[in-house]
Write a protein that holds these residues in place. Structure first.
Motif, PDB file in Angstrom:
ATOM      1  N   GLN A  46      -4.662  -0.144  -6.673  1.00 58.11           N
ATOM      2  CA  GLN A  46      -4.608   0.555  -5.450  1.00 58.11           C
ATOM      3  C   GLN A  46      -5.859   0.465  -4.568  1.00 58.11           C
ATOM      4  O   GLN A  46      -5.820   0.337  -3.362  1.00 58.11           O
ATOM      5  CB  GLN A  46      -4.137   2.039  -5.755  1.00 58.11           C
ATOM      6  CG  GLN A  46      -4.077   3.026  -4.598  1.00 58.11           C
ATOM      7  CD  GLN A  46      -3.459   4.363  -4.740  1.00 58.11           C
ATOM      8  OE1 GLN A  46      -4.408   4.978  -5.740  1.00 58.11           O
ATOM      9  NE2 GLN A  46      -2.601   4.692  -4.081  1.00 58.11           N
ATOM     10  N   ALA A  47      -7.116   0.457  -5.305  1.00 62.78           N
ATOM     11  CA  ALA A  47      -8.339   0.494  -4.768  1.00 62.78           C
ATOM     12  C   ALA A  47      -8.428  -1.103  -4.048  1.00 62.78           C
ATOM     13  O   ALA A  47      -8.942  -1.051  -2.799  1.00 62.78           O
ATOM     14  CB  ALA A  47      -9.417   0.555  -5.382  1.00 62.78           C
ATOM     15  N   ILE A  48      -8.043  -2.017  -4.719  1.00 63.70           N
ATOM     16  CA  ILE A  48      -8.241  -3.162  -4.060  1.00 63.70           C
ATOM     17  C   ILE A  48      -7.289  -3.567  -2.944  1.00 63.70           C
ATOM     18  O   ILE A  48      -7.734  -3.861  -1.740  1.00 63.70           O
ATOM     19  CB  ILE A  48      -7.599  -4.360  -5.231  1.00 63.70           C
ATOM     20  CG1 ILE A  48      -8.634  -4.502  -6.170  1.00 63.70           C
ATOM     21  CG2 ILE A  48      -7.208  -5.824  -4.339  1.00 63.70           C
ATOM     22  CD1 ILE A  48      -8.323  -5.340  -7.252  1.00 63.70           C
ATOM     23  N   THR A  54       1.957   5.794  -7.906  1.00 62.53           N
ATOM     24  CA  THR A  54       0.823   6.075  -8.248  1.00 62.53           C
ATOM     25  C   THR A  54       0.622   7.813  -8.874  1.00 62.53           C
ATOM     26  O   THR A  54       0.106   8.253  -9.705  1.00 62.53           O
ATOM     27  CB  THR A  54      -0.832   5.966  -7.688  1.00 62.53           C
ATOM     28  OG1 THR A  54      -0.598   6.444  -6.384  1.00 62.53           O
ATOM     29  CG2 THR A  54      -0.952   4.402  -7.591  1.00 62.53           C
ATOM     30  N   LYS A  66      -5.088   2.393 -10.810  1.00 59.54           N
ATOM     31  CA  LYS A  66      -6.347   2.789  -9.751  1.00 59.54           C
ATOM     32  C   LYS A  66      -6.989   1.503  -9.150  1.00 59.54           C
ATOM     33  O   LYS A  66      -7.285   1.607  -8.185  1.00 59.54           O
ATOM     34  CB  LYS A  66      -7.181   3.631 -10.618  1.00 59.54           C
ATOM     35  CG  LYS A  66      -6.881   5.088 -10.924  1.00 59.54           C
ATOM     36  CD  LYS A  66      -7.934   6.127 -11.488  1.00 59.54           C
ATOM     37  CE  LYS A  66      -7.494   7.211 -11.765  1.00 59.54           C
ATOM     38  NZ  LYS A  66      -8.248   8.297 -12.093  1.00 59.54           N
ATOM     39  N   THR A  67      -7.284   0.724  -9.977  1.00 56.35           N
ATOM     40  CA  THR A  67      -7.923  -0.579  -9.517  1.00 56.35           C
ATOM     41  C   THR A  67      -7.142  -1.435  -8.588  1.00 56.35           C
ATOM     42  O   THR A  67      -7.559  -1.860  -7.504  1.00 56.35           O
ATOM     43  CB  THR A  67      -8.105  -1.570 -10.638  1.00 56.35           C
ATOM     44  OG1 THR A  67      -8.926  -0.811 -11.780  1.00 56.35           O
ATOM     45  CG2 THR A  67      -9.064  -2.862 -10.286  1.00 56.35           C
ATOM     46  N   LYS A  99      -5.944  -1.117  -1.002  1.00 52.48           N
ATOM     47  CA  LYS A  99      -6.481  -0.422   0.338  1.00 52.48           C
ATOM     48  C   LYS A  99      -7.566  -1.262   1.148  1.00 52.48           C
ATOM     49  O   LYS A  99      -7.733  -0.929   2.497  1.00 52.48           O
ATOM     50  CB  LYS A  99      -7.073   0.794  -0.127  1.00 52.48           C
ATOM     51  CG  LYS A  99      -5.767   1.901  -0.552  1.00 52.48           C
ATOM     52  CD  LYS A  99      -6.519   3.242  -0.842  1.00 52.48           C
ATOM     53  CE  LYS A  99      -5.584   4.475  -1.077  1.00 52.48           C
ATOM     54  NZ  LYS A  99      -6.425   5.670  -1.440  1.00 52.48           N
ATOM     55  N   THR A 100      -8.219  -2.060   0.635  1.00 53.89           N
ATOM     56  CA  THR A 100      -9.462  -2.767   1.266  1.00 53.89           C
ATOM     57  C   THR A 100      -8.971  -4.048   1.822  1.00 53.89           C
ATOM     58  O   THR A 100      -9.775  -4.781   2.738  1.00 53.89           O
ATOM     59  CB  THR A 100     -10.614  -3.003   0.169  1.00 53.89           C
ATOM     60  OG1 THR A 100     -10.081  -3.916  -0.645  1.00 53.89           O
ATOM     61  CG2 THR A 100     -11.060  -1.867  -0.414  1.00 53.89           C
ATOM     62  N   GLU A 141       0.867  -1.259  -0.022  1.00 51.89           N
ATOM     63  CA  GLU A 141      -0.062  -0.060  -0.014  1.00 51.89           C
ATOM     64  C   GLU A 141       0.756   1.287  -0.155  1.00 51.89           C
ATOM     65  O   GLU A 141       0.566   2.306  -0.624  1.00 51.89           O
ATOM     66  CB  GLU A 141      -0.803  -0.031   1.256  1.00 51.89           C
ATOM     67  CG  GLU A 141      -1.963   0.962   1.127  1.00 51.89           C
ATOM     68  CD  GLU A 141      -2.986   1.082   2.302  1.00 51.89           C
ATOM     69  OE1 GLU A 141      -3.797   1.793   2.463  1.00 51.89           O
ATOM     70  OE2 GLU A 141      -2.813   0.089   3.013  1.00 51.89           O
TER      71      GLU A 141
END
Length: 367
Positions: free
Chosen positions: A75-77, A18, A72-73, A79-80, A11
């Motif tokens: 990074q979003a994954i 990014t 972006k995808t 983070k969760t 992360e």
């Protein structure tokens, strides 16, 4: 390609790289992150063809390889996900990402289509303290111009000589200069470069956890290296304006005011200046007060008087309060701010002194 890496490390790495992704490119590959798995580590790369960033992370690599994943995808994954090991396995333009009970299958792009990371040979380099340089960048980068037709004004002139670091920025309406003394490495000869203000701001935000960073230049590139990160950007070419000729050798009026007091007074008075950004400063040297005032034909007017220490002649000047706010915010770590004036139609010069000496020249507006 097959490897596993800790979620927290990944992360943090994604937050760094990014910054280099293209946001509105017609080329999907530039919105991706190039992942290269080598023994003991993975390397993440991004580029928008103006800047390029790479960052290495320790990882358990079972099978070497490389792929490109939508940034972006990914990074979003990440983070969760839980703070646990995240595994990647890539086969036939698909990457499978798993963490505990979570599993994702993402389409990938061909790594052969990703631009090669820029190669460089540095002509000059210097080691700089991150905390100090970051504080200096915060004082000047907002003064850089957003006008793309004059790229030289979008840059910050950075110079290092005899353990003195200086940064200068101007958008032709105002000028910011700050300097500080510190031990530097590799600066036996003067080091000078013009670097985009946005680039310097991004680099120092990424290097906030590092003690120092290497900055190097050649004819067309500026390179920053700190920790496991390398950041390469285009160097702004051209001659920076001769700012020294704008600085007067003397002043007719000098006013010293408490920074917090000025900030609060300006914030209140400027409520009336929404349609007209001009705030008038009336200086009463004998009374040792400065009166701030603003007026609007539709809304009315506002005034406030603040105590000051004043020398010279009583004088008035009108300034753009948005620009004054930028100055006051930049000087927020200092307790006092000095305003020097020559006359109503000449620029006002704000100064503060501390670990970082700060000068802010501002053109007046019509009263």
């Amino acid at each position: 390609m097959k490897f596993s890496v800790s979620q927290s490390s990944l992360e943090r790495a994604l937050a760094v790289v990014t910054k280099g992704m293209a946001s509105n490119s017609t080329l999907p590959i530039l919105s991706g992150i190039h992942i290269i798995a080598r023994p003991g580590a993975i390397e993440l790369q991004t580029t928008n063809l103006t800047i390029s960033i790479r960052h290495s992370v320790a990882a358990n690599v079972e099978e070497e390889g490389e792929t490109v994943v939508a940034g972006k995808t990914l990074q979003a994954i990440v983070k969760t996900l839980s703070d646990a090991a995240v595994s990647f396995e890539s086969r036939d333009h698909i990457v499978v990402i798993a963490c505990e009970k979570s599993r994702f299958r993402l389409n990938t792009l061909d790594a052969a289509d990703f631009p090669e990371f820029p190669s460089y040979t540095l002509e000059r380099s210097i080691e700089l303290p991150c905390a100090l340089v970051g504080a200096m960048v915060d004082k000047v980068y907002k003064v850089t111009s957003k006008d793309t037709s004059r790229p030289i004004l979008s840059g910050v002139l950075l110079s290092v000589h005899e353990n003195t670091i200086r940064m200068v920025a101007t958008d032709s309406y105002r000028l910011a200069v700050c300097d500080s003394n510190t031990e530097t490495s590799g600066a036996d000869e003067p080091f000078t470069a013009i670097v985009a203000g946005s680039t310097l701001h991004d680099v120092l935000s990424l290097a906030s956890d590092a003690d120092s960073m290497m900055m190097g230049t050649n004819e067309s590139q500026v390179v920053f290296s700190f920790g496991a990160t390398t950041y390469v950007a285009r160097r702004i070419e051209g001659t920076f304006p001769n700012y020294k000729q704008l600085l007067p050798s003397s002043c007719g009026t000098s006013v010293t005011v408490d920074v917090e007091t000025l900030s609060a007074a300006l914030r209140r008075v400027s409520v009336i200046a929404q349609a007209n950004s001009s705030v008038r400063f009336d200086i009463d040297v004998e009374g040792e007060v400065m009166r701030l005032s603003a007026s609007s034909p539709d809304q009315g007017d506002s005034t406030e008087t603040v105590p000051v220490r004043a020398e010279g002649e009583s004088m008035s000047i009108a300034l753009n309060y948005h620009y004054v706010f930028d100055c006051v915010n930049a000087a927020a770590t200092d307790s006092q701010l000095t305003l020097e004036l020559q006359n109503t139609m000449q620029p006002g010069i704000f100064k503060s002194y501390g670990q970082i000496n700060y000068l802010y020249l501002l053109m007046p507006v019509r009263m």
